[in-house]
Scaffold this active site. Structure first.
Site, PDB file in Angstrom:
ATOM      1  N   TYR A  66      33.166  75.591 -21.555  1.00 19.41           N
ATOM      2  CA  TYR A  66      32.275  75.641 -22.718  1.00 19.41           C
ATOM      3  C   TYR A  66      30.837  75.477 -22.237  1.00 19.41           C
ATOM      4  O   TYR A  66      30.357  74.365 -22.015  1.00 19.41           O
ATOM      5  CB  TYR A  66      32.624  74.570 -23.749  1.00 19.41           C
ATOM      6  CG  TYR A  66      34.026  74.670 -24.313  1.00 19.41           C
ATOM      7  CD1 TYR A  66      34.791  75.835 -24.162  1.00 19.41           C
ATOM      8  CD2 TYR A  66      34.599  73.619 -24.999  1.00 19.41           C
ATOM      9  CE1 TYR A  66      36.074  75.926 -24.673  1.00 19.41           C
ATOM     10  CE2 TYR A  66      35.884  73.708 -25.520  1.00 19.41           C
ATOM     11  CZ  TYR A  66      36.615  74.867 -25.346  1.00 19.41           C
ATOM     12  OH  TYR A  66      37.891  74.954 -25.853  1.00 19.41           O
ATOM     13  N   PHE A 213      40.892  76.970 -33.507  1.00 19.56           N
ATOM     14  CA  PHE A 213      40.408  77.735 -34.666  1.00 19.56           C
ATOM     15  C   PHE A 213      41.030  77.180 -35.958  1.00 19.56           C
ATOM     16  O   PHE A 213      41.559  77.938 -36.787  1.00 19.56           O
ATOM     17  CB  PHE A 213      40.709  79.232 -34.541  1.00 19.56           C
ATOM     18  CG  PHE A 213      39.851  79.984 -33.548  1.00 19.56           C
ATOM     19  CD1 PHE A 213      38.781  79.374 -32.910  1.00 19.56           C
ATOM     20  CD2 PHE A 213      40.097  81.330 -33.267  1.00 19.56           C
ATOM     21  CE1 PHE A 213      37.985  80.070 -31.994  1.00 19.56           C
ATOM     22  CE2 PHE A 213      39.312  82.042 -32.364  1.00 19.56           C
ATOM     23  CZ  PHE A 213      38.259  81.419 -31.721  1.00 19.56           C
ATOM     24  N   GLY A 218      35.440  79.445 -38.986  1.00 18.01           N
ATOM     25  CA  GLY A 218      34.531  79.302 -40.132  1.00 18.01           C
ATOM     26  C   GLY A 218      34.868  80.255 -41.270  1.00 18.01           C
ATOM     27  O   GLY A 218      34.351  80.111 -42.388  1.00 18.01           O
TER      28      GLY A 218
END
Ligand SMILES: NC(=O)c1ccc[n+]([C@@H]2O[C@H](COP(=O)([O-])OP(=O)(O)OC[C@H]3O[C@@H](n4cnc5c(N)ncnc54)[C@H](OP(=O)(O)O)[C@@H]3O)[C@@H](O)[C@H]2O)c1
Length: 289
Positions: A66, A213, A218
């Site tokens: 990340y 997820f 989102g």
């Protein structure tokens, strides 16, 4: 006002030392776009981590890939300020390389996996990994070699628990020949629960299931969400419905919603107070094909 605390989501016990609150936090939003480069406001990234600890979150999911490394640095900086650092459980991941924004290439060469664990421990300021996921099984190397290297590091005291990410039940069974597998992290949310068999297998083996997820990046949040009508019925946000569904699905599910916003973080933690009826849970389950 109802208490805002991740403890309201219930607990999951990894071992005698770590009984964590089920609702955790994933660091992947604390980078630049395409999970690449630094987050635009590093102080904010650190503040989100600090606020998460204040809200009772004691399970943080991260990976050196990340950024790479940026999210780990913000996580380490934030956790240094936590009053209860010794109660915080980190899951980390190795086995992915990065070549640019949005580009991920698995690499499971055992020496490389070992290097990633060693460098990640330095970055995170820890002397062992609480939970270490093989981010992806790399088809260029045998499962025996990849999981076997993690098992060696476990025997050396550098890894407490071993997990696998994005795997089938058959792959978990194969890996179990070489090490005890204590957790699985797969894509899974109310709109995409094709891996129900993996959740059920994990539950039968006392393995944590960490859904990535959990908010479908989102897409399950906000006014356009397929969860809007039910969110209105419960008087909560769409994100809270998505997380409440995961929490009800199985006691071994540990959701790790990602956010770079303190407001969204607080909204997500409030999901721990939402109790879906059996009927609404069933109706929501049909959203996934
Ligand atoms: N093992 C794997 O292969 C793998 C793959 C992907 C992810 N992961 C892990 O899973 C974690 C979660 O995945 P994710 O962060 O990519 O996706 P996600 O949690 O499904 O969704 C994150 C998105 O939702 C938004 N959001 C979060 N809370 C919200 C709220 N309450 N209201 C409205 N919008 C909200 C975030 O934007 P804002 O920042 O604006 O809030 C962000 O755009 C990651 O952080 C990472 O730790 C693992």
């Amino acid at each position: 006002m109802t208490d805002l605390n991740a403890a309201n989501s219930g607990t999951y016990e990894f071992d005698n030392h770590f009984k964590i609150n089920r609702l955790g936090y994933g660091t992947m939003q604390l980078t630049g776009s395409g999970t690449w480069g630094p987050y635009k406001d590093p102080k904010q990234a650190e503040a989100v981590v600090v606020r998460a600890t204040e809200l009772g979150i004691n399970f943080f999911d991260t990976a050196d890939s990340y950024g790479p490394w940026f999210a780990d640095r913000y996580l380490a900086a934030g956790l240094r300020k936590a009053a209860n650092r010794d109660q915080i459980f980190i899951s980390d991941k190795v086995g992915q390389t990065r070549q640019g924004p949005g580009i991920w290439t698995p690499h499971g060469e055992p020496n490389y996996l070992r290097q990633q664990v060693e460098v990640s421990m330095m970055t995170l300021g820890i002397d062992h990994e609480d939970l270490l996921f093989l981010h992806r099984i790399d088809s260029h190397f045998s499962v025996a070699d990849q999981v076997g290297e993690l098992k060696k590091m476990q025997d050396e005291g550098k890894i407490k628990h071993i997990g696998l990410s994005q795997v089938t039940v058959d792959q978990i069974r194969e890996a179990q020949k070489y090490a005890q597998i204590d957790a699985v992290e797969n894509l899974y949310n109310v709109a995409n629960h094709q891996d129900d068999d993996v959740v059920d297998y994990a539950e039968s083996q006392h393995m944590a299931f960490v859904p990535w997820f959990p908010l479908n990046t989102g897409k399950l949040t906000g006014g356009d969400s397929p969860l809007s009508a039910i969110a209105k019925k419960y008087g909560v946000s769409e994100a809270q419905i998505a997380l409440a569904w995961l929490l009800k699905r199985s006691p071994n599910i540990l959701p790790i919603p990602g956010t770079s916003s303190i407001q969204h973080l607080e909204d997500n933690v409030a999901a721990a107070n939402v109790k879906l009826s059996d009927n609404d849970f069933e109706k929501l389950s049909h959203l996934s094909n």
